[in-house]
Scaffold this motif. Structure first.
Motif, PDB file in Angstrom:
ATOM      1  N   MET A   6       0.841  -1.169   0.000  1.00 49.58           N
ATOM      2  CA  MET A   6       0.000   0.000   0.000  1.00 49.58           C
ATOM      3  C   MET A   6       0.897   1.247   0.000  1.00 49.58           C
ATOM      4  O   MET A   6       1.809   1.343   0.818  1.00 49.58           O
ATOM      5  CB  MET A   6      -0.861  -0.024   1.266  1.00 49.58           C
ATOM      6  CG  MET A   6      -1.931   1.015   1.250  1.00 49.58           C
ATOM      7  SD  MET A   6      -3.266   0.531   2.320  1.00 49.58           S
ATOM      8  CE  MET A   6      -3.114   1.728   3.580  1.00 49.58           C
ATOM      9  N   PRO A   7       0.621   2.232  -0.902  1.00 52.74           N
ATOM     10  CA  PRO A   7       1.520   3.399  -1.011  1.00 52.74           C
ATOM     11  C   PRO A   7       1.339   4.355   0.164  1.00 52.74           C
ATOM     12  O   PRO A   7       0.248   4.477   0.733  1.00 52.74           O
ATOM     13  CB  PRO A   7       1.113   4.034  -2.326  1.00 52.74           C
ATOM     14  CG  PRO A   7      -0.263   3.559  -2.596  1.00 52.74           C
ATOM     15  CD  PRO A   7      -0.394   2.220  -1.931  1.00 52.74           C
ATOM     16  N   GLN A   8       2.393   5.019   0.485  1.00 49.77           N
ATOM     17  CA  GLN A   8       2.368   6.016   1.562  1.00 49.77           C
ATOM     18  C   GLN A   8       1.913   7.367   1.009  1.00 49.77           C
ATOM     19  O   GLN A   8       2.098   7.669  -0.166  1.00 49.77           O
ATOM     20  CB  GLN A   8       3.756   6.158   2.173  1.00 49.77           C
ATOM     21  CG  GLN A   8       4.227   4.923   2.896  1.00 49.77           C
ATOM     22  CD  GLN A   8       3.409   4.683   4.152  1.00 49.77           C
ATOM     23  OE1 GLN A   8       3.022   5.628   4.820  1.00 49.77           O
ATOM     24  NE2 GLN A   8       3.148   3.430   4.459  1.00 49.77           N
ATOM     25  N   LEU A   9       1.313   8.174   1.870  1.00 49.58           N
ATOM     26  CA  LEU A   9       0.851   9.505   1.476  1.00 49.58           C
ATOM     27  C   LEU A   9       2.051  10.437   1.408  1.00 49.58           C
ATOM     28  O   LEU A   9       2.812  10.580   2.371  1.00 49.58           O
ATOM     29  CB  LEU A   9      -0.178  10.027   2.486  1.00 49.58           C
ATOM     30  CG  LEU A   9      -0.786  11.387   2.198  1.00 49.58           C
ATOM     31  CD1 LEU A   9      -1.538  11.364   0.865  1.00 49.58           C
ATOM     32  CD2 LEU A   9      -1.726  11.779   3.314  1.00 49.58           C
ATOM     33  N   ASP A  10       2.227  11.087   0.286  1.00 51.79           N
ATOM     34  CA  ASP A  10       3.353  12.004   0.096  1.00 51.79           C
ATOM     35  C   ASP A  10       2.988  13.375   0.657  1.00 51.79           C
ATOM     36  O   ASP A  10       2.102  14.060   0.149  1.00 51.79           O
ATOM     37  CB  ASP A  10       3.675  12.100  -1.391  1.00 51.79           C
ATOM     38  CG  ASP A  10       4.904  12.958  -1.633  1.00 51.79           C
ATOM     39  OD1 ASP A  10       5.692  13.145  -0.690  1.00 51.79           O
ATOM     40  OD2 ASP A  10       5.038  13.447  -2.766  1.00 51.79           O
ATOM     41  N   THR A  11       3.649  13.778   1.714  1.00 55.35           N
ATOM     42  CA  THR A  11       3.351  15.060   2.366  1.00 55.35           C
ATOM     43  C   THR A  11       4.444  16.088   2.131  1.00 55.35           C
ATOM     44  O   THR A  11       4.487  17.105   2.812  1.00 55.35           O
ATOM     45  CB  THR A  11       3.180  14.848   3.879  1.00 55.35           C
ATOM     46  OG1 THR A  11       4.389  14.296   4.395  1.00 55.35           O
ATOM     47  CG2 THR A  11       2.004  13.946   4.171  1.00 55.35           C
ATOM     48  N   SER A  12       5.321  15.844   1.177  1.00 59.65           N
ATOM     49  CA  SER A  12       6.453  16.751   0.974  1.00 59.65           C
ATOM     50  C   SER A  12       6.015  18.104   0.403  1.00 59.65           C
ATOM     51  O   SER A  12       6.708  19.102   0.602  1.00 59.65           O
ATOM     52  CB  SER A  12       7.481  16.112   0.051  1.00 59.65           C
ATOM     53  OG  SER A  12       6.891  15.849  -1.209  1.00 59.65           O
ATOM     54  N   THR A  13       4.897  18.179  -0.277  1.00 58.97           N
ATOM     55  CA  THR A  13       4.460  19.448  -0.872  1.00 58.97           C
ATOM     56  C   THR A  13       3.432  20.182  -0.019  1.00 58.97           C
ATOM     57  O   THR A  13       2.964  21.257  -0.408  1.00 58.97           O
ATOM     58  CB  THR A  13       3.848  19.191  -2.260  1.00 58.97           C
ATOM     59  OG1 THR A  13       2.738  18.307  -2.121  1.00 58.97           O
ATOM     60  CG2 THR A  13       4.870  18.574  -3.198  1.00 58.97           C
ATOM     61  N   TRP A  14       3.066  19.651   1.105  1.00 58.55           N
ATOM     62  CA  TRP A  14       2.051  20.286   1.935  1.00 58.55           C
ATOM     63  C   TRP A  14       2.496  21.644   2.470  1.00 58.55           C
ATOM     64  O   TRP A  14       1.717  22.582   2.539  1.00 58.55           O
ATOM     65  CB  TRP A  14       1.668  19.376   3.097  1.00 58.55           C
ATOM     66  CG  TRP A  14       0.771  18.252   2.704  1.00 58.55           C
ATOM     67  CD1 TRP A  14       0.530  17.795   1.448  1.00 58.55           C
ATOM     68  CD2 TRP A  14       0.007  17.463   3.575  1.00 58.55           C
ATOM     69  NE1 TRP A  14      -0.346  16.742   1.481  1.00 58.55           N
ATOM     70  CE2 TRP A  14      -0.688  16.509   2.803  1.00 58.55           C
ATOM     71  CE3 TRP A  14      -0.175  17.411   4.949  1.00 58.55           C
ATOM     72  CZ2 TRP A  14      -1.540  15.565   3.325  1.00 58.55           C
ATOM     73  CZ3 TRP A  14      -1.028  16.471   5.479  1.00 58.55           C
ATOM     74  CH2 TRP A  14      -1.706  15.551   4.680  1.00 58.55           C
ATOM     75  N   PHE A  15       3.736  21.765   2.869  1.00 59.42           N
ATOM     76  CA  PHE A  15       4.211  23.010   3.459  1.00 59.42           C
ATOM     77  C   PHE A  15       4.098  24.156   2.460  1.00 59.42           C
ATOM     78  O   PHE A  15       3.546  25.213   2.784  1.00 59.42           O
ATOM     79  CB  PHE A  15       5.657  22.862   3.944  1.00 59.42           C
ATOM     80  CG  PHE A  15       6.204  24.119   4.537  1.00 59.42           C
ATOM     81  CD1 PHE A  15       5.816  24.542   5.798  1.00 59.42           C
ATOM     82  CD2 PHE A  15       7.103  24.903   3.816  1.00 59.42           C
ATOM     83  CE1 PHE A  15       6.314  25.711   6.336  1.00 59.42           C
ATOM     84  CE2 PHE A  15       7.597  26.067   4.345  1.00 59.42           C
ATOM     85  CZ  PHE A  15       7.205  26.482   5.608  1.00 59.42           C
ATOM     86  N   ILE A  16       4.605  23.963   1.258  1.00 61.75           N
ATOM     87  CA  ILE A  16       4.560  25.036   0.261  1.00 61.75           C
ATOM     88  C   ILE A  16       3.128  25.325  -0.173  1.00 61.75           C
ATOM     89  O   ILE A  16       2.753  26.473  -0.442  1.00 61.75           O
ATOM     90  CB  ILE A  16       5.473  24.706  -0.943  1.00 61.75           C
ATOM     91  CG1 ILE A  16       5.643  25.930  -1.846  1.00 61.75           C
ATOM     92  CG2 ILE A  16       4.920  23.547  -1.742  1.00 61.75           C
ATOM     93  CD1 ILE A  16       6.437  27.016  -1.202  1.00 61.75           C
ATOM     94  N   THR A  17       2.264  24.327  -0.185  1.00 63.77           N
ATOM     95  CA  THR A  17       0.863  24.531  -0.555  1.00 63.77           C
ATOM     96  C   THR A  17       0.146  25.370   0.507  1.00 63.77           C
ATOM     97  O   THR A  17      -0.574  26.326   0.188  1.00 63.77           O
ATOM     98  CB  THR A  17       0.154  23.178  -0.731  1.00 63.77           C
ATOM     99  OG1 THR A  17       0.862  22.407  -1.692  1.00 63.77           O
ATOM    100  CG2 THR A  17      -1.279  23.367  -1.152  1.00 63.77           C
ATOM    101  N   ILE A  18       0.351  25.037   1.755  1.00 62.17           N
ATOM    102  CA  ILE A  18      -0.299  25.772   2.849  1.00 62.17           C
ATOM    103  C   ILE A  18       0.243  27.195   2.935  1.00 62.17           C
ATOM    104  O   ILE A  18      -0.521  28.157   3.117  1.00 62.17           O
ATOM    105  CB  ILE A  18      -0.131  25.011   4.175  1.00 62.17           C
ATOM    106  CG1 ILE A  18      -0.933  23.715   4.119  1.00 62.17           C
ATOM    107  CG2 ILE A  18      -0.557  25.872   5.351  1.00 62.17           C
ATOM    108  CD1 ILE A  18      -0.698  22.789   5.286  1.00 62.17           C
TER     109      ILE A  18
END
Length: 68
Positions: free
Chosen positions: A1-13
């Protein structure tokens, strides 16, 4: 099962917050606020009618005592 990629959350927020800040500034800048608000000086008018100079009690006709 793939992991959720949270690397772009900071720049999006952060970009969302900056955009909301600028939109709010543009919205507020359209209003005209008084530069130096001062209280209005009220002028008192002298009453000339006799019923305004004193307190009078008003009676209802039905509450008066019966007169024969």
């Amino acid at each position: 099962m793939p992991q959720l990629d949270t690397s772009t959350w900071f720049i999006t927020i952060m970009s969302m917050l900056v955009t909301l800040f600028f939109m709010f500034q543009l919205k507020v800048s359209k209003y005209h606020f008084p530069e130096n608000p001062e209280p209005k000086l009220g002028t008192t008018s002298k009453s000339t009618a006799p019923w305004e100079e004193k307190w009078t009690k008003i009676y209802f006709p039905l509450s008066l005592p019966l007169q024969w």
